[in-house]
Design a protein around this motif. Sequence first.
Motif, PDB file in Angstrom:
ATOM      1  N   PHE A  15       0.831  -1.205   0.000  1.00  0.00           N
ATOM      2  CA  PHE A  15       0.000   0.000   0.000  1.00  0.00           C
ATOM      3  C   PHE A  15       0.869   1.260   0.000  1.00  0.00           C
ATOM      4  O   PHE A  15       0.636   2.180  -0.796  1.00  0.00           O
ATOM      5  CB  PHE A  15      -0.932  -0.011   1.211  1.00  0.00           C
ATOM      6  CG  PHE A  15      -1.647   1.288   1.441  1.00  0.00           C
ATOM      7  CD1 PHE A  15      -2.531   1.784   0.495  1.00  0.00           C
ATOM      8  CD2 PHE A  15      -1.424   2.017   2.595  1.00  0.00           C
ATOM      9  CE1 PHE A  15      -3.192   2.988   0.709  1.00  0.00           C
ATOM     10  CE2 PHE A  15      -2.076   3.221   2.814  1.00  0.00           C
ATOM     11  CZ  PHE A  15      -2.962   3.706   1.864  1.00  0.00           C
ATOM     12  N   ARG A  17       3.821   1.676  -1.027  1.00  0.00           N
ATOM     13  CA  ARG A  17       4.537   1.803  -2.307  1.00  0.00           C
ATOM     14  C   ARG A  17       3.585   2.037  -3.481  1.00  0.00           C
ATOM     15  O   ARG A  17       4.011   2.066  -4.632  1.00  0.00           O
ATOM     16  CB  ARG A  17       5.357   0.536  -2.577  1.00  0.00           C
ATOM     17  CG  ARG A  17       6.530   0.377  -1.656  1.00  0.00           C
ATOM     18  CD  ARG A  17       7.303  -0.875  -1.988  1.00  0.00           C
ATOM     19  NE  ARG A  17       8.468  -1.000  -1.135  1.00  0.00           N
ATOM     20  CZ  ARG A  17       9.230  -2.075  -1.080  1.00  0.00           C
ATOM     21  NH1 ARG A  17       8.959  -3.135  -1.835  1.00  0.00           N
ATOM     22  NH2 ARG A  17      10.273  -2.111  -0.273  1.00  0.00           N
ATOM     23  N   LYS A  18       2.314   2.149  -3.167  1.00  0.00           N
ATOM     24  CA  LYS A  18       1.259   2.397  -4.172  1.00  0.00           C
ATOM     25  C   LYS A  18       1.145   1.263  -5.183  1.00  0.00           C
ATOM     26  O   LYS A  18       0.788   1.473  -6.337  1.00  0.00           O
ATOM     27  CB  LYS A  18       1.459   3.738  -4.856  1.00  0.00           C
ATOM     28  CG  LYS A  18       1.427   4.876  -3.869  1.00  0.00           C
ATOM     29  CD  LYS A  18       1.550   6.202  -4.527  1.00  0.00           C
ATOM     30  CE  LYS A  18       1.665   7.203  -3.430  1.00  0.00           C
ATOM     31  NZ  LYS A  18       1.090   8.363  -3.409  1.00  0.00           N
ATOM     32  N   GLU A  19       1.448   0.048  -4.727  1.00  0.00           N
ATOM     33  CA  GLU A  19       1.307  -1.131  -5.575  1.00  0.00           C
ATOM     34  C   GLU A  19      -0.140  -1.630  -5.589  1.00  0.00           C
ATOM     35  O   GLU A  19      -0.529  -2.371  -6.487  1.00  0.00           O
ATOM     36  CB  GLU A  19       2.247  -2.245  -5.095  1.00  0.00           C
ATOM     37  CG  GLU A  19       3.711  -1.888  -5.248  1.00  0.00           C
ATOM     38  CD  GLU A  19       4.644  -2.895  -4.604  1.00  0.00           C
ATOM     39  OE1 GLU A  19       4.190  -3.996  -4.211  1.00  0.00           O
ATOM     40  OE2 GLU A  19       5.842  -2.582  -4.491  1.00  0.00           O
ATOM     41  N   PRO A  21      -4.312  -0.155  -4.559  1.00  0.00           N
ATOM     42  CA  PRO A  21      -5.096   1.013  -4.157  1.00  0.00           C
ATOM     43  C   PRO A  21      -5.599   0.888  -2.720  1.00  0.00           C
ATOM     44  O   PRO A  21      -5.656  -0.218  -2.155  1.00  0.00           O
ATOM     45  CB  PRO A  21      -6.261   1.018  -5.151  1.00  0.00           C
ATOM     46  CG  PRO A  21      -6.360  -0.368  -5.664  1.00  0.00           C
ATOM     47  CD  PRO A  21      -4.992  -0.971  -5.554  1.00  0.00           C
ATOM     48  N   VAL A  22      -5.978   2.007  -2.166  1.00  0.00           N
ATOM     49  CA  VAL A  22      -6.430   2.050  -0.776  1.00  0.00           C
ATOM     50  C   VAL A  22      -7.596   1.100  -0.528  1.00  0.00           C
ATOM     51  O   VAL A  22      -7.654   0.441   0.519  1.00  0.00           O
ATOM     52  CB  VAL A  22      -6.762   3.498  -0.336  1.00  0.00           C
ATOM     53  CG1 VAL A  22      -7.948   4.052  -1.100  1.00  0.00           C
ATOM     54  CG2 VAL A  22      -6.987   3.573   1.165  1.00  0.00           C
ATOM     55  N   ASP A  74      -7.468  11.256   3.660  1.00  0.00           N
ATOM     56  CA  ASP A  74      -6.466  10.416   3.001  1.00  0.00           C
ATOM     57  C   ASP A  74      -5.049  10.680   3.508  1.00  0.00           C
ATOM     58  O   ASP A  74      -4.282   9.744   3.755  1.00  0.00           O
ATOM     59  CB  ASP A  74      -6.509  10.611   1.479  1.00  0.00           C
ATOM     60  CG  ASP A  74      -7.759  10.034   0.849  1.00  0.00           C
ATOM     61  OD1 ASP A  74      -8.390   9.124   1.446  1.00  0.00           O
ATOM     62  OD2 ASP A  74      -8.113  10.467  -0.262  1.00  0.00           O
ATOM     63  N   LEU A  78      -2.813   7.935   5.538  1.00  0.00           N
ATOM     64  CA  LEU A  78      -1.514   7.510   5.029  1.00  0.00           C
ATOM     65  C   LEU A  78      -0.429   7.708   6.085  1.00  0.00           C
ATOM     66  O   LEU A  78       0.426   6.840   6.284  1.00  0.00           O
ATOM     67  CB  LEU A  78      -1.170   8.274   3.750  1.00  0.00           C
ATOM     68  CG  LEU A  78       0.139   7.904   3.067  1.00  0.00           C
ATOM     69  CD1 LEU A  78       0.148   6.436   2.650  1.00  0.00           C
ATOM     70  CD2 LEU A  78       0.368   8.789   1.853  1.00  0.00           C
TER      71      LEU A  78
END
Length: 92
Positions: A15, A17-19, A21-22, A74, A78
Amino acid sequence: MSYDIQPYIDLIRKFLRKEIPVEVFEKEYLDMFKAEKRMLPQHLYEPLNWVFTSIDVHVPDKEGYVLEPYELNDRQFLKDVSDTYSKMIKLI
C-alpha cells in the motif's frame, strides 16, 4: 513463542509503495485482521489494531465533505499507516 506478522507488513508495504489502491488494502487488511486466530502479545497487537482502527475511521477525500473530529482524511490515514509500519518494522 514466535509470532509472524510479516503478512501484515508485506500488505502495508504494498500500500505504501502504491502497488495496491487504498480500497484493496483496506479490504485485505480487514479480512486478514478479522481472521487472525492467534492471541498476539500486546506489543504486536497494538500496532495491528491501530491500523485496523485507522481503516475504520478513514474517509476518502470528497469535495465538500466535512470530517468529524474522529475521522481521518487520506493524508492523515496515510501518515497513520506509515508511522505504524515504521513501528512494526522494528518489532521483527
